[in-house]
Design a protein around this motif. Structure first.
Motif, mmCIF file in Angstrom:
data_model
loop_
_atom_site.group_PDB
_atom_site.id
_atom_site.type_symbol
_atom_site.label_atom_id
_atom_site.label_comp_id
_atom_site.label_asym_id
_atom_site.label_seq_id
_atom_site.Cartn_x
_atom_site.Cartn_y
_atom_site.Cartn_z
ATOM 1 N N ALA A 314 0.559 -1.021 -0.267
ATOM 2 C CA ALA A 314 -0.066 0.029 -0.175
ATOM 3 C C ALA A 314 0.657 1.129 0.119
ATOM 4 O O ALA A 314 2.110 1.221 1.236
ATOM 5 N N LEU A 315 0.568 2.308 -0.874
ATOM 6 C CA LEU A 315 1.694 3.476 -1.348
ATOM 7 C C LEU A 315 0.427 5.106 -0.166
ATOM 8 O O LEU A 315 -0.429 5.115 -0.632
ATOM 9 N N ALA A 316 1.324 4.827 1.180
ATOM 10 C CA ALA A 316 0.567 5.799 1.953
ATOM 11 C C ALA A 316 0.680 7.417 1.266
ATOM 12 O O ALA A 316 1.282 7.885 -0.024
ATOM 13 N N GLU A 317 -0.386 8.509 1.872
ATOM 14 C CA GLU A 317 -0.469 10.010 1.464
ATOM 15 C C GLU A 317 1.099 10.082 1.177
ATOM 16 O O GLU A 317 1.165 9.696 2.387
ATOM 17 N N GLY A 318 0.984 11.338 0.871
ATOM 18 C CA GLY A 318 2.081 12.262 1.084
ATOM 19 C C GLY A 318 3.621 11.355 0.148
ATOM 20 O O GLY A 318 4.804 13.124 0.200
ATOM 21 N N LEU A 319 3.566 10.814 0.310
ATOM 22 C CA LEU A 319 4.602 10.560 -1.046
ATOM 23 C C LEU A 319 4.608 11.378 -2.485
ATOM 24 O O LEU A 319 3.708 11.770 -3.125
ATOM 25 N N ASP A 320 5.543 11.970 -2.809
ATOM 26 C CA ASP A 320 6.124 12.839 -3.930
ATOM 27 C C ASP A 320 5.091 12.366 -5.120
ATOM 28 O O ASP A 320 5.214 11.135 -5.180
ATOM 29 N N ALA A 321 4.811 12.692 -5.763
ATOM 30 C CA ALA A 321 4.266 12.510 -7.087
ATOM 31 C C ALA A 321 5.423 11.287 -8.127
ATOM 32 O O ALA A 321 5.201 10.619 -8.716
ATOM 33 N N GLN A 322 6.423 11.951 -8.071
ATOM 34 C CA GLN A 322 8.148 10.951 -8.952
ATOM 35 C C GLN A 322 8.463 9.863 -8.010
ATOM 36 O O GLN A 322 8.351 8.997 -9.064
ATOM 37 N N ALA A 323 7.898 9.582 -7.040
ATOM 38 C CA ALA A 323 8.481 8.796 -5.868
ATOM 39 C C ALA A 323 7.154 7.500 -6.323
ATOM 40 O O ALA A 323 7.055 6.250 -6.259
ATOM 41 N N ARG A 324 5.784 7.735 -5.804
ATOM 42 C CA ARG A 324 4.590 7.413 -6.182
ATOM 43 C C ARG A 324 4.753 6.401 -7.660
ATOM 44 O O ARG A 324 4.618 5.242 -8.165
ATOM 45 N N SER A 325 5.101 7.770 -8.650
ATOM 46 C CA SER A 325 5.103 6.602 -9.813
ATOM 47 C C SER A 325 5.394 5.651 -10.264
ATOM 48 O O SER A 325 6.114 4.975 -11.052
ATOM 49 N N THR A 326 7.142 5.952 -9.775
ATOM 50 C CA THR A 326 8.587 4.881 -10.498
ATOM 51 C C THR A 326 8.019 3.300 -8.975
ATOM 52 O O THR A 326 7.940 2.766 -10.062
ATOM 53 N N LEU A 327 7.411 3.536 -7.570
ATOM 54 C CA LEU A 327 6.499 2.891 -7.338
ATOM 55 C C LEU A 327 5.897 1.785 -7.841
ATOM 56 O O LEU A 327 5.813 0.252 -7.843
ATOM 57 N N GLU A 328 4.651 2.462 -8.351
ATOM 58 C CA GLU A 328 3.588 2.152 -8.983
ATOM 59 C C GLU A 328 3.874 0.832 -10.176
ATOM 60 O O GLU A 328 3.372 -0.028 -10.712
ATOM 61 N N ARG A 329 4.954 1.669 -11.448
ATOM 62 C CA ARG A 329 5.255 0.941 -12.076
ATOM 63 C C ARG A 329 6.311 -0.289 -11.968
ATOM 64 O O ARG A 329 5.934 -1.558 -11.911
ATOM 65 N N PHE A 330 6.956 -0.140 -11.084
ATOM 66 C CA PHE A 330 7.636 -1.328 -10.527
ATOM 67 C C PHE A 330 6.655 -2.493 -9.864
ATOM 68 O O PHE A 330 6.399 -3.786 -9.742
ATOM 69 N N LEU A 331 6.172 -2.121 -8.588
ATOM 70 C CA LEU A 331 4.873 -2.546 -8.732
ATOM 71 C C LEU A 331 4.059 -3.442 -9.702
ATOM 72 O O LEU A 331 3.709 -4.648 -9.367
ATOM 73 N N ALA A 332 3.825 -3.029 -10.459
ATOM 74 C CA ALA A 332 2.957 -3.340 -11.678
ATOM 75 C C ALA A 332 3.402 -4.847 -12.635
ATOM 76 O O ALA A 332 2.645 -5.521 -13.209
ATOM 77 N N VAL A 333 4.257 -4.781 -12.185
ATOM 78 C CA VAL A 333 5.105 -5.928 -13.627
ATOM 79 C C VAL A 333 6.324 -6.680 -12.186
ATOM 80 O O VAL A 333 6.356 -8.067 -12.654
ATOM 81 N N SER A 334 5.496 -6.710 -11.266
ATOM 82 C CA SER A 334 6.490 -7.760 -10.016
ATOM 83 C C SER A 334 5.293 -8.728 -9.614
ATOM 84 O O SER A 334 3.985 -8.769 -9.471
ATOM 85 N N PRO A 335 6.072 -9.975 -10.070
ATOM 86 C CA PRO A 335 4.950 -11.111 -10.141
ATOM 87 C C PRO A 335 5.023 -11.021 -8.112
ATOM 88 O O PRO A 335 5.534 -11.085 -7.036
#
Length: 577
Positions: A314-335
């Protein structure tokens, strides 16, 4: 009380004629005398003919009976109290898998060990027997000092299925149980190797034989979705067949109406092992079998489903846009990763939050291109290569122990279960290098390892059993040898299981997870160095007669001599009157 030679009690039969002689009076010839005063000791005349009548020398009879009993006790080798004759025999059986190997006659080494152990018990006339099984954790099969019949019965039900191990701790333990100077009998399938220190009081008996063998040396299963991938390695030890047939059967799993069976012939190299890979859809347990040979146990394996543990992030509120975007891309392709809040979710939040992982930089930001200093051996930094990385970090150091630094600036730290990344992803290129997915992959791996249950679903013999438990609950481990409680919370490291099979983790009586221990050990499958031999004990001390107390008891002879002397004194005194 015990008797070293019970047949000596037959001497008690002498009491029958002794008592009869005191009751039976023989016919006496009548004698006519003028007066009785001429006789020193008047006695009534015996009536004609044999008859029983009350004896008149009770004390003499009792003393002579006591002498007969004392002689019988001496002949029977009587022992009383601490002097009782006891023969304590300590047997040690090698618990390695190789003892299950069959010889040319079809008998296993363990069957020969059972027969030889029974012969030793009979030969030594043992009154008590202790049986130990060597292993990574030594076990008591019978005793200490059990009845011989119970000890041999326990040995009959024992199965040798353990991993390769050092037998020295078991032999030292056996010496302590046997006592100073007493022999220990050790049964295995190979003579001691050159340079192996064998305790002087140990008689080493090898009953094996060199055999060729084909075995599974490893088996692994991984499930991704509905697809199960099974990887096998098959090796040949000796000059056996150059090829063999591998049979793999997948039982039906969820959504499957019937199982699948595949057979494949594989060519075996002289050195190393051949690798095979099979895939199945909607498979339950997968059974692997090789043709039966000298050691059938290492040619069979059962692999239960082993899906990768899923992790919720779970990504908490308060993360900057760059960090959230980077983490979401990694989690989307992680099995095996699910996104969104939920119970037990890994929360990633901004710097200063109470999230398990924090990302962000505090203070004046500086960019570093190296050199980077990382703590060697830490699991989060496995295979993390920082060459070509441009890392922007804040001057304010995150809390906890530093794991990675650049100069005096802490880039990565951990504290009380939290991981802190001091990084400004908007000014860094680390997210575009291989270091970023490897670092986050290590983080997810550690999260999976911290989940309740077994981090690994398949183990080979001799591997440590790792398990994770939650605090506040009662856990038990149920396996082929029964149920035992687990103590402690968190990541536990248990001794290697003694026998293969399925082990189930239960929380408050409910099953939580299971692991399969496979009967695979390449060192045990190599039977070429097995053989026969009997190395006698080099020093037996006072155990030369198998543990018996030396000599016969002398006190029955003293009683015999005393009874005869007193009887002689009473008889002489009576005749003198």
């Amino acid at each position: 009380m015990s008797f070293g030679f019970p047949w000596g009690l037959l001497a008690l039969g002498a009491l029958v004629p002794l008592v009869a002689a005191y009751f039976l009076r023989r016919k006496q010839k009548p004698v006519v005398v003028s007066a009785l005063f001429l006789w020193r000791t008047p006695r009534p005349r015996a009536e004609a003919g044999p008859r029983f009548e009350r004896f008149t020398r009770e004390a003499s009879l009792l003393l002579e009976a006591l002498a007969v009993v004392a002689a019988a006790l001496f002949l029977a080798d009587v022992r009383l109290g601490e002097d009782a004759r006891t023969r304590h025999l300590v047997l040690v059986v090698d618990g390695s898998l190789s003892l299950s190997a069959r010889g040319a006659d079809g008998r296993s080494v363990l069957e020969k060990v059972r027969a030889e152990a029974a012969r030793r018990v009979e030969e030594e006339k043992a009154t008590s027997v202790t049986v130990l099984a060597s292993g990574t954790v030594p076990r008591v099969l019978a005793g200490p000092e059990a009845e011989p019949s119970r000890a041999l019965a326990a040995l009959e039900s024992f199965r040798a299925l353990g991993a390769d191990h050092d037998v020295a701790p078991t032999l030292l333990w056996a010496q302590e149980l046997a006592g100073p100077g007493r022999r220990v009998h050790f049964f295995t399938d190979a003579p001691p190797a050159e340079g192996v220190a064998v305790p002087a009081a140990v008689r080493w008996t090898a009953l094996g034989a060199p055999r060729d063998n084909v075995a599974l040396v490893s088996a692994w299963r991984r499930d991704e979705g509905s697809t199960a991938t099974v990887t096998l390695r098959v090796a040949r030890f000796g000059t056996g067949p150059e090829e063999t047939e591998v049979r793999v059967r997948a039982r039906p799993g969820p959504g499957a109406k019937e199982g699948t069976e595949r057979r494949e012939r594989v060519r075996l190299p002289e050195e190393g092992a051949a690798t095979l890979r099979f895939t199945f859809e909607n498979a339950g347990d997968v059974e692997v079998a090789l043709p039966a040979d000298a050691l059938p146990e290492d040619g069979e394996a059962r692999l239960p489903p082993a899906p990768e543990r899923r992790v919720r992030v779970a990504l908490a509120e308060g993360l900057d846009a760059q960090a959230r975007s980077t983490l979401e891309r990694f989690l989307a392709v992680s099995p095996g990763v699910e996104q969104g809040p939920g119970e037990g979710a890994l929360v990633v939040g901004p710097r200063g939050s109470d999230a398990r992982v924090t990302v962000g930089a505090g203070g004046a930001v500086r960019t570093f291109v190296g050199p980077f200093f990382a703590e060697k051996g830490h699991p989060l930094l496995d295979d993390v290569q920082l060459g070509g990385v441009r890392w922007a970090a804040g001057a304010e150091a995150p809390p906890g122990r530093a794991l990675m630094t650049a100069g005096t600036v802490v880039l990565l730290s951990e504290s009380e279960g939290q991981v802190h990344l001091n990084v400004d992803l908007a000014r860094s290129n680390v997210q575009r290098t291989t270091a970023w997915p490897v670092l986050l992959g290590n983080l997810l791996r550690e999260v999976r390892r911290s989940q309740e249950g077994f981090p690994r679903r398949q183990l080979s013999l001799g591997e440590t059993l790792a398990v994770v438990t939650r605090p506040g609950s009662r856990y038990t481990l149920e396996g082929p040898e029964g149920t035992r409680p687990l103590f402690g919370a968190g990541a536990l490291s248990l001794p290697p299981p003694a026998v293969p099979g399925r082990y189930t983790l239960e929380r408050d009586g409910e099953p939580v997870d299971a692991v399969e221990v496979l009967p695979l050990d390449a060192r045990e499958s190599d039977l070429r160095g097995r053989g026969e031999g009997d190395r006698p004990a080099q020093a037996a001390g006072d155990d030369e007669d198998g543990g018996a107390a030396p000599g016969r008891a002398r006190w029955p002879l003293l009683v015999l001599l005393a009874a005869l002397l007193v009887d002689f004194h009473i008889t002489r005194r009576t005749e003198a009157k």
